[in-house]
Design a protein around this motif. Structure first.
Motif, PDB file in Angstrom:
ATOM      1  N   MET A   1       0.843  -1.200   0.000  1.00  0.00           N
ATOM      2  CA  MET A   1       0.000   0.000   0.000  1.00  0.00           C
ATOM      3  C   MET A   1       0.878   1.249   0.000  1.00  0.00           C
ATOM      4  O   MET A   1       1.747   1.404   0.847  1.00  0.00           O
ATOM      5  N   ASP A   2       0.630   2.104  -0.956  1.00  0.00           N
ATOM      6  CA  ASP A   2       1.374   3.354  -1.039  1.00  0.00           C
ATOM      7  C   ASP A   2       0.650   4.409  -0.190  1.00  0.00           C
ATOM      8  O   ASP A   2      -0.527   4.674  -0.401  1.00  0.00           O
ATOM      9  N   LEU A   3       1.350   4.951   0.784  1.00  0.00           N
ATOM     10  CA  LEU A   3       0.743   5.923   1.708  1.00  0.00           C
ATOM     11  C   LEU A   3       1.409   7.276   1.546  1.00  0.00           C
ATOM     12  O   LEU A   3       2.632   7.376   1.627  1.00  0.00           O
ATOM     13  N   LYS A   4       0.611   8.316   1.291  1.00  0.00           N
ATOM     14  CA  LYS A   4       1.268   9.627   1.266  1.00  0.00           C
ATOM     15  C   LYS A   4       0.371  10.748   1.772  1.00  0.00           C
ATOM     16  O   LYS A   4      -0.844  10.587   1.895  1.00  0.00           O
ATOM     17  N   ALA A   5       0.973  11.871   2.084  1.00  0.00           N
ATOM     18  CA  ALA A   5       0.237  13.047   2.544  1.00  0.00           C
ATOM     19  C   ALA A   5       0.437  14.170   1.541  1.00  0.00           C
ATOM     20  O   ALA A   5       1.540  14.373   1.044  1.00  0.00           O
ATOM     21  N   ILE A   6      -0.665  14.852   1.220  1.00  0.00           N
ATOM     22  CA  ILE A   6      -0.554  16.036   0.372  1.00  0.00           C
ATOM     23  C   ILE A   6      -1.328  17.174   1.045  1.00  0.00           C
ATOM     24  O   ILE A   6      -2.139  16.936   1.941  1.00  0.00           O
ATOM     25  N   LYS A   7      -1.080  18.384   0.599  1.00  0.00           N
ATOM     26  CA  LYS A   7      -1.860  19.505   1.109  1.00  0.00           C
ATOM     27  C   LYS A   7      -2.896  19.828   0.057  1.00  0.00           C
ATOM     28  O   LYS A   7      -2.570  19.920  -1.127  1.00  0.00           O
ATOM     29  N   GLY A   8      -4.166  19.954   0.441  1.00  0.00           N
ATOM     30  CA  GLY A   8      -5.152  20.269  -0.582  1.00  0.00           C
ATOM     31  C   GLY A   8      -6.579  20.158  -0.089  1.00  0.00           C
ATOM     32  O   GLY A   8      -6.841  20.039   1.111  1.00  0.00           O
ATOM     33  N   ASP A   9      -7.477  20.196  -1.065  1.00  0.00           N
ATOM     34  CA  ASP A   9      -8.918  20.148  -0.831  1.00  0.00           C
ATOM     35  C   ASP A   9      -9.410  18.790  -1.325  1.00  0.00           C
ATOM     36  O   ASP A   9      -9.277  18.467  -2.508  1.00  0.00           O
ATOM     37  N   GLU A 150      -4.423  -0.077  -3.009  1.00  0.00           N
ATOM     38  CA  GLU A 150      -3.084   0.208  -3.527  1.00  0.00           C
ATOM     39  C   GLU A 150      -2.538   1.544  -3.050  1.00  0.00           C
ATOM     40  O   GLU A 150      -1.341   1.708  -2.878  1.00  0.00           O
ATOM     41  N   LYS A 151      -3.466   2.494  -2.891  1.00  0.00           N
ATOM     42  CA  LYS A 151      -2.970   3.830  -2.580  1.00  0.00           C
ATOM     43  C   LYS A 151      -3.882   4.572  -1.605  1.00  0.00           C
ATOM     44  O   LYS A 151      -5.097   4.614  -1.808  1.00  0.00           O
ATOM     45  N   VAL A 152      -3.304   5.113  -0.563  1.00  0.00           N
ATOM     46  CA  VAL A 152      -4.051   5.937   0.396  1.00  0.00           C
ATOM     47  C   VAL A 152      -3.400   7.320   0.454  1.00  0.00           C
ATOM     48  O   VAL A 152      -2.180   7.425   0.623  1.00  0.00           O
ATOM     49  N   VAL A 153      -4.208   8.340   0.259  1.00  0.00           N
ATOM     50  CA  VAL A 153      -3.690   9.709   0.332  1.00  0.00           C
ATOM     51  C   VAL A 153      -4.364  10.435   1.487  1.00  0.00           C
ATOM     52  O   VAL A 153      -5.596  10.450   1.589  1.00  0.00           O
ATOM     53  N   LYS A 166       2.875  14.028   7.525  1.00  0.00           N
ATOM     54  CA  LYS A 166       4.085  13.689   6.761  1.00  0.00           C
ATOM     55  C   LYS A 166       5.150  13.119   7.696  1.00  0.00           C
ATOM     56  O   LYS A 166       5.786  12.109   7.382  1.00  0.00           O
ATOM     57  N   ASN A 167       5.314  13.734   8.866  1.00  0.00           N
ATOM     58  CA  ASN A 167       6.317  13.249   9.813  1.00  0.00           C
ATOM     59  C   ASN A 167       5.984  11.849  10.337  1.00  0.00           C
ATOM     60  O   ASN A 167       6.861  11.020  10.499  1.00  0.00           O
ATOM     61  N   GLU A 168       4.697  11.588  10.579  1.00  0.00           N
ATOM     62  CA  GLU A 168       4.288  10.248  11.033  1.00  0.00           C
ATOM     63  C   GLU A 168       4.580   9.201   9.968  1.00  0.00           C
ATOM     64  O   GLU A 168       4.940   8.076  10.265  1.00  0.00           O
ATOM     65  N   LEU A 169       4.401   9.592   8.701  1.00  0.00           N
ATOM     66  CA  LEU A 169       4.630   8.654   7.598  1.00  0.00           C
ATOM     67  C   LEU A 169       6.124   8.373   7.431  1.00  0.00           C
ATOM     68  O   LEU A 169       6.524   7.307   7.010  1.00  0.00           O
TER      69      LEU A 169
END
Ligand code: AR6
Length: 169
Positions: A1-9, A150-153, A166-169
């Motif tokens: 599983m691809d895990l990431k953080a983004i800034k957005g709406d 597959e992917k969690v954002v 982001k730091n937790e990831l």
């Protein structure tokens, strides 16, 4: 599983499912809930009404699924986060349940990509650092037992949540 953080709406995200933080009535509200209903249109509320008519209110930590209406995703998964009351009301477990139950519902609906907001960290007042830790920990535990997603954002609306996640990831 691809895990990431983004800034957005989150309403602009193309994913198989996006997660909404509703309240027990499922009748909409402010914050991310208001933004999702506004952008997705009345179809989402129509389905929420049918769900409540059938099964009653949505309990804290549980999740239900509807259409995403006009949003670029296929489904909206609505979960009800805990209100922070100091930490002795099972808030941590309930927040973890929101993530777990939303992911389980995504799997049931064959979703491979899913976007989450930082549940309970707005008007429900959950400490953002604790919430980010629980969110990431729960996600990682889930991915150890399940490989269909597959992917969690994490779609973070504010800089503080973005940096903490982001730091937790
Ligand atoms: N995209 C992503 N994240 C967002 C967006 C957006 N468009 N808008 C706000 N956030 P909140 P809660 C972030 O207050 O604390 C509603 O009235 C926001 O910065 O939306 O779980 C419901 O009906 C924050 O970090 O939800 C419930 O009654 C996070 O989303 C109640 O609020 C959650 O903030 C739920 O409270």
């Amino acid at each position: 599983m691809d895990l990431k953080a983004i800034k957005g709406d989150i309403t602009t995200i193309e994913a198989d499912a996006i997660v909404n933080v509703a309240n027990a009535s499922l009748m909409g509200g402010g914050g991310v809930d208001g933004a999702i209903h506004r952008a997705g249109g009345p179809e989402i509320l129509e389905e929420c009404k049918k769900i409540v008519a059938k099964q009653g209110k949505c309990k804290t930590g549980e999740a239900v699924v509807t259409t995403a209406g006009k949003l670029p995703s296929n489904y909206v998964i609505h979960t009800v986060g805990p209100v922070w009351k100091g930490g002795n009301k099972d808030e941590v477990q309930k927040l973890a349940n929101c993530y777990k139950n939303s992911l389980a519902l995504a799997v049931e609906n064959n979703c491979k990509t899913i976007a989450f907001p930082n549940i309970s960290t707005g008007v429900y007042d959950f400490p953002k650092d604790k919430a980010a830790e629980i969110a990431v920990k729960t996600m990682k535990m889930f991915s150890e037992r399940n490989n269909t997603i597959e992917k969690v954002v994490f779609v973070c609306f504010d800089e503080e949540n973005f940096n903490l996640t982001k730091n937790e990831l």
